[in-house]
Motif scaffolding. Structure first.
Motif, PDB file in Angstrom:
ATOM      1  N   GLU A   1      14.412  -5.527  68.169  1.00  0.00           N
ATOM      2  CA  GLU A   1      15.138  -4.503  67.422  1.00  0.00           C
ATOM      3  C   GLU A   1      16.618  -4.844  67.422  1.00  0.00           C
ATOM      4  O   GLU A   1      17.137  -5.354  68.405  1.00  0.00           O
ATOM      5  CB  GLU A   1      14.959  -3.123  68.063  1.00  0.00           C
ATOM      6  N   PRO A   2      17.339  -4.571  66.316  1.00  0.00           N
ATOM      7  CA  PRO A   2      18.777  -4.864  66.259  1.00  0.00           C
ATOM      8  C   PRO A   2      19.593  -3.803  67.002  1.00  0.00           C
ATOM      9  O   PRO A   2      20.244  -2.938  66.405  1.00  0.00           O
ATOM     10  CB  PRO A   2      19.062  -4.847  64.750  1.00  0.00           C
ATOM     11  N   LEU A   3      19.577  -3.881  68.325  1.00  0.00           N
ATOM     12  CA  LEU A   3      20.192  -2.846  69.155  1.00  0.00           C
ATOM     13  C   LEU A   3      21.534  -3.269  69.748  1.00  0.00           C
ATOM     14  O   LEU A   3      22.038  -2.620  70.660  1.00  0.00           O
ATOM     15  CB  LEU A   3      19.228  -2.447  70.282  1.00  0.00           C
ATOM     16  N   GLY A   4      22.116  -4.358  69.235  1.00  0.00           N
ATOM     17  CA  GLY A   4      23.448  -4.733  69.680  1.00  0.00           C
ATOM     18  C   GLY A   4      23.481  -5.957  70.573  1.00  0.00           C
ATOM     19  O   GLY A   4      22.458  -6.429  71.075  1.00  0.00           O
ATOM     20  N   LEU A   5      24.704  -6.463  70.780  1.00  0.00           N
ATOM     21  CA  LEU A   5      24.893  -7.678  71.561  1.00  0.00           C
ATOM     22  C   LEU A   5      24.456  -7.499  73.010  1.00  0.00           C
ATOM     23  O   LEU A   5      23.837  -8.398  73.599  1.00  0.00           O
ATOM     24  CB  LEU A   5      26.371  -8.108  71.503  1.00  0.00           C
TER      25      LEU A   5
ATOM     26  N   ALA B   1      20.418 -13.063  66.124  1.00  0.00           N
ATOM     27  CA  ALA B   1      19.412 -12.110  65.652  1.00  0.00           C
ATOM     28  C   ALA B   1      19.945 -11.152  64.597  1.00  0.00           C
ATOM     29  O   ALA B   1      19.207 -10.315  64.093  1.00  0.00           O
ATOM     30  CB  ALA B   1      18.868 -11.307  66.840  1.00  0.00           C
ATOM     31  N   GLY B   2      21.227 -11.289  64.248  1.00  0.00           N
ATOM     32  CA  GLY B   2      21.826 -10.350  63.308  1.00  0.00           C
ATOM     33  C   GLY B   2      21.228 -10.450  61.904  1.00  0.00           C
ATOM     34  O   GLY B   2      20.651 -11.469  61.526  1.00  0.00           O
TER      35      GLY B   2
ATOM     36  N   THR C   1      16.713 -14.884  68.631  1.00  0.00           N
ATOM     37  CA  THR C   1      16.494 -14.790  67.192  1.00  0.00           C
ATOM     38  C   THR C   1      15.813 -13.471  66.843  1.00  0.00           C
ATOM     39  O   THR C   1      15.619 -12.598  67.689  1.00  0.00           O
ATOM     40  CB  THR C   1      15.644 -15.972  66.692  1.00  0.00           C
ATOM     41  N   SER C   2      15.444 -13.352  65.590  1.00  0.00           N
ATOM     42  CA  SER C   2      14.721 -12.167  65.115  1.00  0.00           C
ATOM     43  C   SER C   2      13.796 -12.612  63.980  1.00  0.00           C
ATOM     44  O   SER C   2      13.755 -13.791  63.619  1.00  0.00           O
ATOM     45  CB  SER C   2      15.700 -11.096  64.626  1.00  0.00           C
ATOM     46  N   ARG C   3      13.085 -11.671  63.439  1.00  0.00           N
ATOM     47  CA  ARG C   3      12.121 -11.973  62.378  1.00  0.00           C
ATOM     48  C   ARG C   3      12.801 -12.702  61.218  1.00  0.00           C
ATOM     49  O   ARG C   3      13.890 -12.345  60.783  1.00  0.00           O
ATOM     50  CB  ARG C   3      11.500 -10.663  61.888  1.00  0.00           C
TER      51      ARG C   3
END
Length: 297
Positions: free
Chosen positions: A105-109, A11-12, A56-58
């Motif tokens: 949201e990119p809130l960490g591993l 997701a990074g 994953t992410s957007r």
């Protein structure tokens, strides 16, 4: 218990590879003729994993597309009689069961691992980080799984790193060593070299008992303002045994431009189709920098 499930956080934002990662997930950057993430998936499958969850992410639809069927391409290859390539692309979809969820949201591993809670349930599971490609005779994850099977404990993969790079990693403090693994006393996230308890750094592979979720839930933001998996492991090792596997294998940091280029060169040199010609090119490029290079036929 046989561990059948693995989680691959993907997701990074891939900021170290901008601008290309504005449109293409860094996990899909090719190393020779395979995307980076395929090397990770293959390691998981070779280690006996049957179900893989991608976090994953957007904007990461291409990962899902890659592991989906492509009937038009399959028909095209079949008509051409290119059965070797046909088998390669078909095998992508049936070597494991693939699942997907988004980290909103990119809130960490640590937060990404929390997104896998319903997928994991009450089973131990593996985690493989997509930046770390590990070339080894016995898959690195399999080495961890062997220790987890023997101890029924959580296990992290480690390697020794130079002191001037220790600040980039989660680091372990150890109690004792048995063969190729240590019992962990404590974890420290990205310490300065003079404060690091050892030079043994966590390298992108984990086997975790589901009890890790107890320590992830409610965890405050740590280093970098993110929910750190290392902080949850720190709490876990004070309540139950956690081990660290000094795995055998060569690791490539594919999330770093230089590491990515090194991996590309070394995998190309090992390619049966490209290796000899590429080695000849590199040798002549080095010896005749000021001359036009002529490729061998």
């Amino acid at each position: 218990m046989k561990i059948k499930k693995a989680v691959i956080p993907a997701a990074g934002l891939g900021t170290r590879f901008l601008p290309v990662t504005k449109a293409l997930p860094k996990e899909m950057l090719p190393i020779v003729d395979k995307p980076t993430i395929q090397y990770i998936v293959e390691e998981a499958i070779e280690s006996g994993i049957e179900d893989i969850l991608f976090i994953t992410s957007r904007g990461k639809w291409s990962i899902m597309d890659y592991y989906d069927r492509t009937p038009e391409l399959e028909v095209h290859l079949e008509k051409k009689g290119d059965l070797e390539q046909l088998e390669k692309i078909k095998s992508l979809t049936y070597t494991a069961n693939f699942h997907y969820t988004r980290q909103d949201e990119p809130l960490g591993l640590g937060h990404a691992i929390m997104c896998a809670k319903s997928f994991v349930g009450d089973e131990p599971f593996a985690v493989l980080l997509g930046d770390d490609i590990i070339k080894s005779e016995v898959p690195a994850l399999k080495q961890l799984l062997n220790i987890a099977d023997a101890t029924s404990a959580s296990v992290v993969g480690i390697q020794e790193v130079p002191k001037n790079e220790i600040h980039k990693y989660g680091v372990i403090d150890v109690l004792d060593r048995t063969e190729n693994y240590y019992k962990v006393k404590d974890f420290v996230e990205k310490p300065q070299a003079d404060k690091a308890p050892s030079n043994l750094a966590i390298i992108g592979r984990y086997v975790l008992n589901p009890s890790i979720f107890t320590y992830l839930e409610g965890l405050s933001a740590g280093f970098g303002g993110e929910i750190q998996l290392t902080d949850a492991l720190k709490k876990l090792c004070h309540q139950e045994d956690v081990y660290a596997c000094l795995f055998e294998g060569k690791r490539y940091d594919a999330g770093d431009k230089l590491g990515y280029l090194i991996a590309t060169v070394e995998y190309a040199l090992e390619s049966p189709q490209l290796g000899e010609k590429f080695a000849y090119y590199l040798e002549n490029l080095y010896l005749h920098k000021d001359k036009t290079f002529k490729s061998i036929s």
